[in-house]
Design a protein around this motif. Structure first.
Motif, PDB file in Angstrom:
ATOM      1  N   THR A  12     -24.845  22.537   3.085  1.00 23.36           N
ATOM      2  CA  THR A  12     -25.154  22.019   4.425  1.00 23.36           C
ATOM      3  C   THR A  12     -24.858  23.090   5.476  1.00 23.36           C
ATOM      4  O   THR A  12     -23.850  23.788   5.405  1.00 23.36           O
ATOM      5  N   LYS A  13     -25.733  23.222   6.445  1.00 24.13           N
ATOM      6  CA  LYS A  13     -25.539  24.220   7.496  1.00 24.13           C
ATOM      7  C   LYS A  13     -24.311  23.886   8.339  1.00 24.13           C
ATOM      8  O   LYS A  13     -24.164  22.762   8.824  1.00 24.13           O
ATOM      9  N   VAL A  14     -23.450  24.876   8.491  1.00 25.39           N
ATOM     10  CA  VAL A  14     -22.256  24.735   9.331  1.00 25.39           C
ATOM     11  C   VAL A  14     -22.502  25.514  10.616  1.00 25.39           C
ATOM     12  O   VAL A  14     -22.863  26.702  10.570  1.00 25.39           O
ATOM     13  N   GLU A  15     -22.318  24.875  11.760  1.00 28.66           N
ATOM     14  CA  GLU A  15     -22.602  25.490  13.045  1.00 28.66           C
ATOM     15  C   GLU A  15     -21.328  25.733  13.844  1.00 28.66           C
ATOM     16  O   GLU A  15     -20.346  24.991  13.706  1.00 28.66           O
ATOM     17  N   ALA A  16     -21.373  26.754  14.693  1.00 31.39           N
ATOM     18  CA  ALA A  16     -20.243  27.011  15.592  1.00 31.39           C
ATOM     19  C   ALA A  16     -20.104  25.829  16.546  1.00 31.39           C
ATOM     20  O   ALA A  16     -21.075  25.431  17.188  1.00 31.39           O
ATOM     21  N   ALA A  17     -18.906  25.267  16.623  1.00 31.56           N
ATOM     22  CA  ALA A  17     -18.686  24.117  17.491  1.00 31.56           C
ATOM     23  C   ALA A  17     -18.699  24.502  18.962  1.00 31.56           C
ATOM     24  O   ALA A  17     -18.879  23.652  19.836  1.00 31.56           O
ATOM     25  N   HIS A  18     -18.513  25.792  19.239  1.00 29.08           N
ATOM     26  CA  HIS A  18     -18.496  26.263  20.622  1.00 29.08           C
ATOM     27  C   HIS A  18     -18.705  27.776  20.629  1.00 29.08           C
ATOM     28  O   HIS A  18     -18.480  28.462  19.628  1.00 29.08           O
ATOM     29  N   THR A  19     -19.133  28.298  21.762  1.00 30.32           N
ATOM     30  CA  THR A  19     -19.321  29.742  21.913  1.00 30.32           C
ATOM     31  C   THR A  19     -17.986  30.480  21.775  1.00 30.32           C
ATOM     32  O   THR A  19     -16.960  30.022  22.275  1.00 30.32           O
ATOM     33  N   GLY A  20     -18.013  31.607  21.085  1.00 30.51           N
ATOM     34  CA  GLY A  20     -16.775  32.371  20.917  1.00 30.51           C
ATOM     35  C   GLY A  20     -16.974  33.609  20.065  1.00 30.51           C
ATOM     36  O   GLY A  20     -18.110  34.050  19.828  1.00 30.51           O
ATOM     37  N   ARG A  21     -15.862  34.152  19.567  1.00 29.72           N
ATOM     38  CA  ARG A  21     -15.877  35.374  18.750  1.00 29.72           C
ATOM     39  C   ARG A  21     -15.169  35.122  17.430  1.00 29.72           C
ATOM     40  O   ARG A  21     -14.100  34.497  17.395  1.00 29.72           O
ATOM     41  N   VAL A  22     -15.770  35.583  16.337  1.00 29.55           N
ATOM     42  CA  VAL A  22     -15.194  35.390  15.006  1.00 29.55           C
ATOM     43  C   VAL A  22     -13.968  36.294  14.854  1.00 29.55           C
ATOM     44  O   VAL A  22     -14.051  37.511  15.057  1.00 29.55           O
ATOM     45  N   VAL A  23     -12.824  35.679  14.507  1.00 33.38           N
ATOM     46  CA  VAL A  23     -11.592  36.465  14.323  1.00 33.38           C
ATOM     47  C   VAL A  23     -11.117  36.467  12.869  1.00 33.38           C
ATOM     48  O   VAL A  23     -10.294  37.308  12.485  1.00 33.38           O
ATOM     49  N   LYS A  24     -11.628  35.548  12.065  1.00 40.21           N
ATOM     50  CA  LYS A  24     -11.338  35.512  10.634  1.00 40.21           C
ATOM     51  C   LYS A  24     -12.596  35.092   9.896  1.00 40.21           C
ATOM     52  O   LYS A  24     -13.315  34.188  10.335  1.00 40.21           O
ATOM     53  N   ALA A  25     -12.843  35.713   8.741  1.00 47.10           N
ATOM     54  CA  ALA A  25     -13.995  35.333   7.926  1.00 47.10           C
ATOM     55  C   ALA A  25     -13.838  35.939   6.539  1.00 47.10           C
ATOM     56  O   ALA A  25     -13.672  37.140   6.394  1.00 47.10           O
ATOM     57  N   GLY A  26     -13.841  35.079   5.520  1.00 49.63           N
ATOM     58  CA  GLY A  26     -13.746  35.595   4.168  1.00 49.63           C
ATOM     59  C   GLY A  26     -13.083  34.642   3.204  1.00 49.63           C
ATOM     60  O   GLY A  26     -12.754  33.496   3.555  1.00 49.63           O
TER      61      GLY A  26
END
Length: 237
Positions: A136-150
């Motif tokens: 299922t597509k997961v969307e950003a809940a609000h505008t911002g900057r990615v600080v963790k991913a992995g």
């Protein structure tokens, strides 16, 4: 002598009648070419009256043509205004969406809630679970900057599986966990509604779902009730 004069006088048509016939014939021809049907061919009225009537008919046609032309120009201008307004509304809607919050998935069922106790968590449940199929597509809940991913919870531990954390301008952070795929990297800017991942069943998960948190810092242990927070920003889930 008198009879000859009388004969000649009766045989000659009057100038008035001759003029009336010519005007009537002209009006009849005008009728054929669409100038109007005010007079029929063969009308023998006064020449001056017929001429005035013809002029009035021509003036009426001209006024109608002018009105139609103005209406067409107005309609054309109206369409142009509509396109400009539509573009402005679209831009305003995009700006409003970027400034707003939304749920991280569009179709879901709520499962484990914030603060729930149980053996699956080291302490109480730190977020809200959205039961959705894998992928299922997961969307950003609000505008911002990615600080963790992995993997490894993006650094928060293996229990979260694949995870993403986004920092927002108001000092809050949103976290998305148990993902099957991640589509962003650290440093990426995202807008409300942008696709950032696909849901999954990675990490300490009892079934396919998205684990969603609102935090006061990027790290585990700073979560607040995400449902209450979303309600405060006019998002009801």
């Amino acid at each position: 002598m008198s009879k000859r004069v009388t004969f000649q006088h009766s045989a000659r048509p009057s100038m008035s009648r001759a003029s009336g016939a010519v005007v009537a014939a002209g009006l009849g021809a005008s009728m054929v070419f669409g100038a109007g049907a005010a007079f029929a061919s063969g009308t023998t009225g006064n020449a001056d009256t017929a001429a005035l009537a013809g002029a009035a008919t021509a003036d009426s046609v001209a006024q109608q043509a002018s009105a139609q032309s103005k209406a067409a120009e107005k309609a054309k201008a109206g369409k142009a205004d509509t396109k400009e307004e539509a573009a402005a509304k679209k831009k305003a809607a995009a700006k409003k969406k970027a400034a707003s919050w939304e749920a991280p998935v569009s179709k879901y069922e709520l499962s484990a809630t914030y603060g729930t106790g149980g053996g699956r968590w080291a302490s109480k449940h730190s977020g809200q679970d959205f039961a959705v199929p894998i992928g299922t597509k997961v969307e950003a809940a609000h505008t911002g900057r990615v600080v963790k991913a992995g993997p490894n919870g993006g650094g928060d531990g293996p229990a979260y599986g694949n995870a993403v954390v986004v920092k927002h301008a108001n000092g809050t952070y949103s976290q998305y966990a148990h993902l099957s795929k991640i589509h962003v990297k650290i440093g990426d800017r995202v807008k409300t509604g942008d696709k950032i991942a696909l849901s999954g069943n990675t990490g300490n998960s009892s079934g396919p779902h998205l684990h969603f948190e609102i935090r006061t810092s990027p790290n585990y242990g700073s979560a607040i009730n995400p449902v209450s927070f979303l309600n405060s920003v006019h998002v009801n889930i």
